[in-house]
Design a protein around this motif. Structure first.
Motif, PDB file in Angstrom:
ATOM      1  N   PRO A  30      -6.308   4.059  -8.183  1.00  0.00           N
ATOM      2  CA  PRO A  30      -6.568   3.061  -7.132  1.00  0.00           C
ATOM      3  C   PRO A  30      -7.305   1.810  -7.637  1.00  0.00           C
TER       4      PRO A  30
ATOM      5  N   ARG B 235      -5.593  -8.588  -5.108  1.00  0.00           N
ATOM      6  CA  ARG B 235      -5.287  -8.114  -3.702  1.00  0.00           C
ATOM      7  C   ARG B 235      -5.403  -9.057  -2.871  1.00  0.00           C
TER       8      ARG B 235
ATOM      9  N   THR C  68      -5.330 -10.703   1.017  1.00  0.00           N
ATOM     10  CA  THR C  68      -5.322 -10.237   2.231  1.00  0.00           C
ATOM     11  C   THR C  68      -5.041 -11.799   3.282  1.00  0.00           C
TER      12      THR C  68
ATOM     13  N   LEU D 224       0.828  -1.166   0.002  1.00  0.00           N
ATOM     14  CA  LEU D 224       0.232   0.026  -0.065  1.00  0.00           C
ATOM     15  C   LEU D 224       0.957   1.366  -0.091  1.00  0.00           C
TER      16      LEU D 224
END
Lengths: 112, 110
Positions: B39, A108, A110, A39
């Motif tokens: 983003p 992404r 996680t 990030l």
């Protein structure tokens, strides 16, 4: 296809679980790259293929990370026994050499 | 180890102002690329510069490659709110492997 396709877009894994991330490059692109992006940071190089040959894997953070491209097109990045520090966006890009990369939208990951 | 330093890391300016982002290294690159990233998306290539001293223009964006092929700059004239985003420079070696700078996060205020 018209662009680089990555799947899944999002992956939630429990710590210790194995994951596999897929990249479908632009047809005919010889070079394929994997990057890891934390990030707020720029992408960090993981590994690089020319056709099916993995020419550079110096960026893989540990031996839990493994990538393959067996037929010189689709590539899979596998992470074994995931840990929280593996949480990041994993980007795949393909290239027709010296003309810049086309990136996928990323996966992404996680780890919880 | 090749490193690319980008500056500034963050920039917030008013719409209509001009700005320059810098990308510096002690290494020589075969080419240098600039990307923009929104983003939730991957970086999108804006330009590739190959020859030392080369200047390329893309509407209000001007890209320059240093004479020694170690540095580059991105200049935006009359910034617009639509220019907001993360700008990444990336240097390519002879094997076409690229390394990225950490990026410049640009925010244009209306």
């Amino acid at each position: 296809g018209a662009g680089v396709s990555q799947s899944p877009r999002y992956k939630v894994a429990k710590r210790g679980q194995d994951v596999a991330l897929r990249c479908d490059p632009i047809s005919g692109h010889v070079s394929l790259f994997w990057y890891q992006q934390a990030l707020g940071q720029g992408p960090e190089f993981l590994t690089y293929f020319q056709n099916e040959a993995q020419l550079d894997k110096s960026g893989l953070p540990s031996d839990r990370f493994f990538a393959e491209r067996p037929e010189g097109s689709v590539s899979t990045l596998k992470i074994q026994r995931t840990q929280q520090e593996d949480s990041a966006v994993y980007l795949c890009a393909s290239s027709q050499r010296y003309y810049g990369y086309t990136f996928g939208s990323g996966t992404r990951l996680t780890v919880v | 180890t090749q490193l690319l330093e980008q500056s500034p890391q963050f920039l917030s300016i008013q719409e209509g102002e001009n700005l320059t982002v810098y990308c510096n290294s002690s290494s020589v690159f075969s080419s240098l690329q600039w990307y923009r990233q929104e983003p939730g998306e991957g970086p999108v290539l804006l330009v590739t510069v190959v020859t030392g001293g080369e200047v390329k223009k893309l509407k209000r964006l001007t890209f320059q490659f240093g004479d020694a092929r170690k540095d580059s700059s991105l200049h935006i004239t009359a910034a617009q709110t639509g220019d907001t985003g993360l700008y990444l420079c990336a240097g390519a070696d002879r094997d076409d492997k690229i390394i990225f700078g950490k990026g410049t996060r640009l925010h244009i205020l209306p």
